[in-house]
Design a protein around this motif. Structure first.
Motif, PDB file in Angstrom:
ATOM      1  N   ILE A  17      -2.541   6.255 -14.747  1.00  0.00           N
ATOM      2  CA  ILE A  17      -2.530   5.535 -13.471  1.00  0.00           C
ATOM      3  C   ILE A  17      -3.657   4.511 -13.477  1.00  0.00           C
ATOM      4  O   ILE A  17      -4.803   4.847 -13.811  1.00  0.00           O
ATOM      5  CB  ILE A  17      -2.736   6.503 -12.292  1.00  0.00           C
ATOM      6  CG1 ILE A  17      -1.714   7.652 -12.352  1.00  0.00           C
ATOM      7  CG2 ILE A  17      -2.628   5.777 -10.963  1.00  0.00           C
ATOM      8  CD1 ILE A  17      -1.965   8.749 -11.325  1.00  0.00           C
ATOM      9  N   GLU A  62      -5.208   2.058  -8.375  1.00  0.00           N
ATOM     10  CA  GLU A  62      -4.100   2.697  -7.659  1.00  0.00           C
ATOM     11  C   GLU A  62      -4.197   4.220  -7.644  1.00  0.00           C
ATOM     12  O   GLU A  62      -3.334   4.892  -7.063  1.00  0.00           O
ATOM     13  CB  GLU A  62      -2.769   2.290  -8.293  1.00  0.00           C
ATOM     14  CG  GLU A  62      -2.518   0.790  -8.287  1.00  0.00           C
ATOM     15  CD  GLU A  62      -1.234   0.419  -9.017  1.00  0.00           C
ATOM     16  OE1 GLU A  62      -0.563   1.340  -9.517  1.00  0.00           O
ATOM     17  OE2 GLU A  62      -0.919  -0.780  -9.094  1.00  0.00           O
ATOM     18  N   LEU A 108      -4.463   5.734  -4.175  1.00  0.00           N
ATOM     19  CA  LEU A 108      -3.243   5.429  -3.416  1.00  0.00           C
ATOM     20  C   LEU A 108      -2.091   6.348  -3.816  1.00  0.00           C
ATOM     21  O   LEU A 108      -1.209   6.639  -2.996  1.00  0.00           O
ATOM     22  CB  LEU A 108      -2.853   3.982  -3.644  1.00  0.00           C
ATOM     23  CG  LEU A 108      -1.610   3.469  -2.898  1.00  0.00           C
ATOM     24  CD1 LEU A 108      -1.820   3.583  -1.387  1.00  0.00           C
ATOM     25  CD2 LEU A 108      -1.297   2.040  -3.305  1.00  0.00           C
ATOM     26  N   ALA A 109      -2.091   6.834  -5.066  1.00  0.00           N
ATOM     27  CA  ALA A 109      -1.013   7.709  -5.539  1.00  0.00           C
ATOM     28  C   ALA A 109      -0.918   8.991  -4.726  1.00  0.00           C
ATOM     29  O   ALA A 109       0.145   9.638  -4.706  1.00  0.00           O
ATOM     30  CB  ALA A 109      -1.222   8.040  -7.016  1.00  0.00           C
ATOM     31  N   ALA A 111       3.885   7.073  -1.173  1.00  0.00           N
ATOM     32  CA  ALA A 111       3.368   6.100  -2.140  1.00  0.00           C
ATOM     33  C   ALA A 111       4.036   6.355  -3.484  1.00  0.00           C
ATOM     34  O   ALA A 111       3.941   7.459  -4.033  1.00  0.00           O
ATOM     35  CB  ALA A 111       1.855   6.223  -2.268  1.00  0.00           C
ATOM     36  N   SER A 170       5.628   4.266  -7.330  1.00  0.00           N
ATOM     37  CA  SER A 170       5.845   3.066  -8.145  1.00  0.00           C
ATOM     38  C   SER A 170       7.292   3.006  -8.630  1.00  0.00           C
ATOM     39  O   SER A 170       7.643   2.119  -9.415  1.00  0.00           O
ATOM     40  CB  SER A 170       4.903   3.086  -9.356  1.00  0.00           C
ATOM     41  OG  SER A 170       5.189   4.214 -10.172  1.00  0.00           O
TER      42      SER A 170
END
Length: 623
Positions: free
Chosen positions: A63, A67, A70-71, A76, A78
């Motif tokens: 990661i 970010e 934020l994960a 949240a 991608s």
């Protein structure tokens, strides 16, 4: 109570209940993230069945540092950018809820490094709150450590099962993903001991050997082209251009290998383990007429369809899917498995003993042999002297339980026992009348005449009842005879079954089994109940473990009864065996001596009674 908005922390814990049901749920979500990150080596470490510690380490893409925090936010991800992406999902995860839910009910440490960055990032969460973040050195990839799961949710914690049971669920998750992704090397460690490890060669058969053992794998047929398998996403584009874009791979057991229930039918759709009753039924239907009723195959079936043809956003745990054309998928699975079975089954050998050819040929026989007018060579059966009572008992595998006057008599195990066992065996003539043997029907049923009609006795069920009462009496006296094997038999079990067997070794020892660990998920069977000395030890042990898997809260006496019933079922004479008159008479006399002669240990009737009045009515002798 007035209406009010719940605090964010409480909302997160409530929502986590849909994603994190038990430690195995955490393992599933973290392993899926590792697979989506392109990992080729995934290591899972657990302590106390995952309740104290779960650590998943991978060599995936990692990661990015910007970010990482934020994960762990709700929603949240991608893996999705718009609502249109839901119609064609190419990843295992997509909702963006897993990490946030796990962090809200535990303490989480994340150490990750993106492949394009020089250093890594460390984050610590407690109850969903970020309490530490710093730079750290590590190789590309991610390590997620989850500690004290549900410590802040005692209501959920108290409903977790035993450590052994939670281990079994984790084992099932890891082995299923290892089967779906044979090109990934999986290592599972419980309390410092490696319990499962796949090689990551891309060959599904190699994983099957690790999961089910070499003996079981040798009895499985390849379905489709399941040799070298890569990530399913690399094949989707190719099959999407085909006229029938459904691909079926895997392995299915030959009729020589079966199971007591459907639990060993493992299904995957686009790399995702699923529970689908219709697909499971398709696999079972492929075995139509090939397996006995009540027996099920062992199968690992991987279905690949274009993502647009399947909806995976059906169940919170993503365990169910919905196909655009379910009938087409059903047919593809059934045909693929059936074709594999027919291509790999060995034709039955011709019988070595033929009945006497009739002197006067029947019309059908004359027609069949008209072209050659040749008779097959006849093998004359060797004349057999009539058996005495004791010889008959030894041949049929039953030891006499009663003397001429009933009461306590010495009983010798006809199989291997070296010392007589004294047990109570009262003659129960009030349960069954004295029966006169007439003969055998269809090599499966004994015809006997009673005072008021005809008795049709199922020889297998009757023998089960006789063996059951004999073993039960010996067990109550603490005298179940055990026989050591000349050569110990190695048996490899799936990881979840191995832990179950290890936890029940003391109980099995009391029933005559001597079993010891032999590394990994392999056990050595050194002794079995004397009655089973001629049995297939490996198959018998697998069936016993399957019986133990049926129910998590059974009392010890219930588990013992299951094992003894399984022993009786395996060792009872089977339908299709020709019995001499002395054998039939011996079996019926011993059935008469049973306390409950009218049913087998499983509750199936041992006999059917046809009254004399009913017979006379059928012949028109009664009005």
């Amino acid at each position: 109570m007035p209406i009010h908005i719940l605090p964010d922390a409480l909302v997160a814990r409530i929502a986590a209940g849909e994603v994190v049901e038990r430690p195995a749920s955490v393992v599933k979500e973290l392993v899926e993230n590792a697979i989506d990150a392109g990992a080729t080596d995934i290591r899972i470490e657990c302590a106390e069945g995952g309740k104290r510690l779960i650590r998943v380490t991978d060599n995936g893409s990692g990661i990015p540092a910007a970010e990482a925090a934020l994960a762990f936010a709700h929603h949240a991800t991608s893996k999705l950018a718009s609502a249109d992406d839901l119609a064609e999902i190419h990843t295992l995860g997509f909702r963006g809820e897993a990490l946030a839910s796990i962090a809200s009910v535990s303490q989480v440490t994340c150490i990750t490094r993106h492949a394009d960055e020089a250093g890594g990032t460390l984050l610590r969460f407690d109850g969903g709150r970020l309490i530490a973040q710093e730079r750290i050195g590590r190789t590309p990839g991610t390590t997620m450590t989850v500690e004290h799961l549900f410590a802040r949710v005692p209501a959920r914690l108290k409903f977790l099962k035993s450590t052994q049971t939670e281990r079994g669920h984790i084992d099932g998750i890891v082995t299923r993903y290892a089967l779906a992704y044979p090109h990934i090397r999986f290592t599972l460690v419980h309390d410092g001991r490696v319990s499962f490890q796949s090689l990551g060669t891309g060959n599904l058969r190699d994983v099957l050997v690790e999961v089910y053992g070499a003996d079981a794998t040798a009895q499985m047929a390849e379905v489709g082209d399941a040799g070298q398998m890569s990530d399913w996403r690399l094949e989707i584009e190719a099959i999407s251009n085909l006229q029938s874009p459904i691909s079926v791979y895997g392995y299915a057991s030959l009729p020589t290998l079966d199971h007591a229930n459907r639990s060993k039918i493992t299904l995957f759709v686009n790399g995702r383990p699923v529970q689908d009753a219709k697909l499971s039924y398709a696999v079972v239907q492929a075995y139509h007429t090939l397996l006995m009723t009540g027996r099920y195959p062992v199968a690992v079936i991987l279905v690949r369809v274009p993502p647009a043809e399947v909806d995976v956003n059906v169940h919170p745990a993503k365990a169910e899917v919905r196909f655009r054309d379910a009938d087409a998928v059903f047919s593809a699975v059934q045909r693929a498995v059936r074709r594999a079975l027919l291509d790999n089954m060995t034709p039955p050998a011709p019988p070595s003993l033929l009945r006497q050819w009739p002197n006067d040929r029947q019309e059908s026989g004359a027609t069949a042999l008209a072209a050659t007018d040749e008779r097959p060579s006849i093998v004359e059966p060797t004349a057999q002297p009539p058996l005495t009572g004791s010889e008959a008992w030894e041949r049929v595998g039953i030891a006499r339980q009663t003397g001429a006057l009933g009461g306590r008599v010495p009983v010798t195990d006809a199989a291997t026992s070296s010392a007589p066992i004294t047990q109570p065996s009262p003659l129960r003539t009030q349960n069954l009348p004295a029966l006169r043997i007439l003969g055998q029907l269809a090599e499966s049923y004994i015809l006997a005449e009673g005072p008021e009609g005809l008795y049709l006795i199922d020889q297998h069920a009757a023998h089960e009842r006789v063996l059951w009462e004999r073993l039960l009496a010996q067990h109550e006296l603490g005298a179940l005879p055990s026989q050591h094997l000349l050569d110990p038999v190695p048996v490899t079990l799936p990881a979840e079954s191995a832990y179950l067997l290890e936890g029940q070794r003391d109980m099995l020892r009391d029933l005559g089994f001597e079993i010891e660990p032999f590394g990994g998920n392999t056990f050595l069977v050194r002794a079995v109940p004397a009655l089973m000395i001629q049995d297939d030890t490996a198959t018998a042990l697998r069936e016993i473990v399957a019986d133990l898997e049926m129910g998590d809260a059974a009392l010890r006496k219930d588990l013992e009864a299951r094992v003894l019933r399984r022993v009786c079922k395996r060792m009872a004479i089977k339908a299709g065996r020709v019995l001499s008159f002395a054998e039939m008479q011996a079996l019926v006399r011993d059935l008469e001596a049973c306390e409950s002669p009218r049913t087998c240990p499983h509750g199936r009737p041992t006999m059917i009674y046809v009254g004399l009045k009913q017979i006379e009515k059928e012949f028109g002798r009664l009005g």
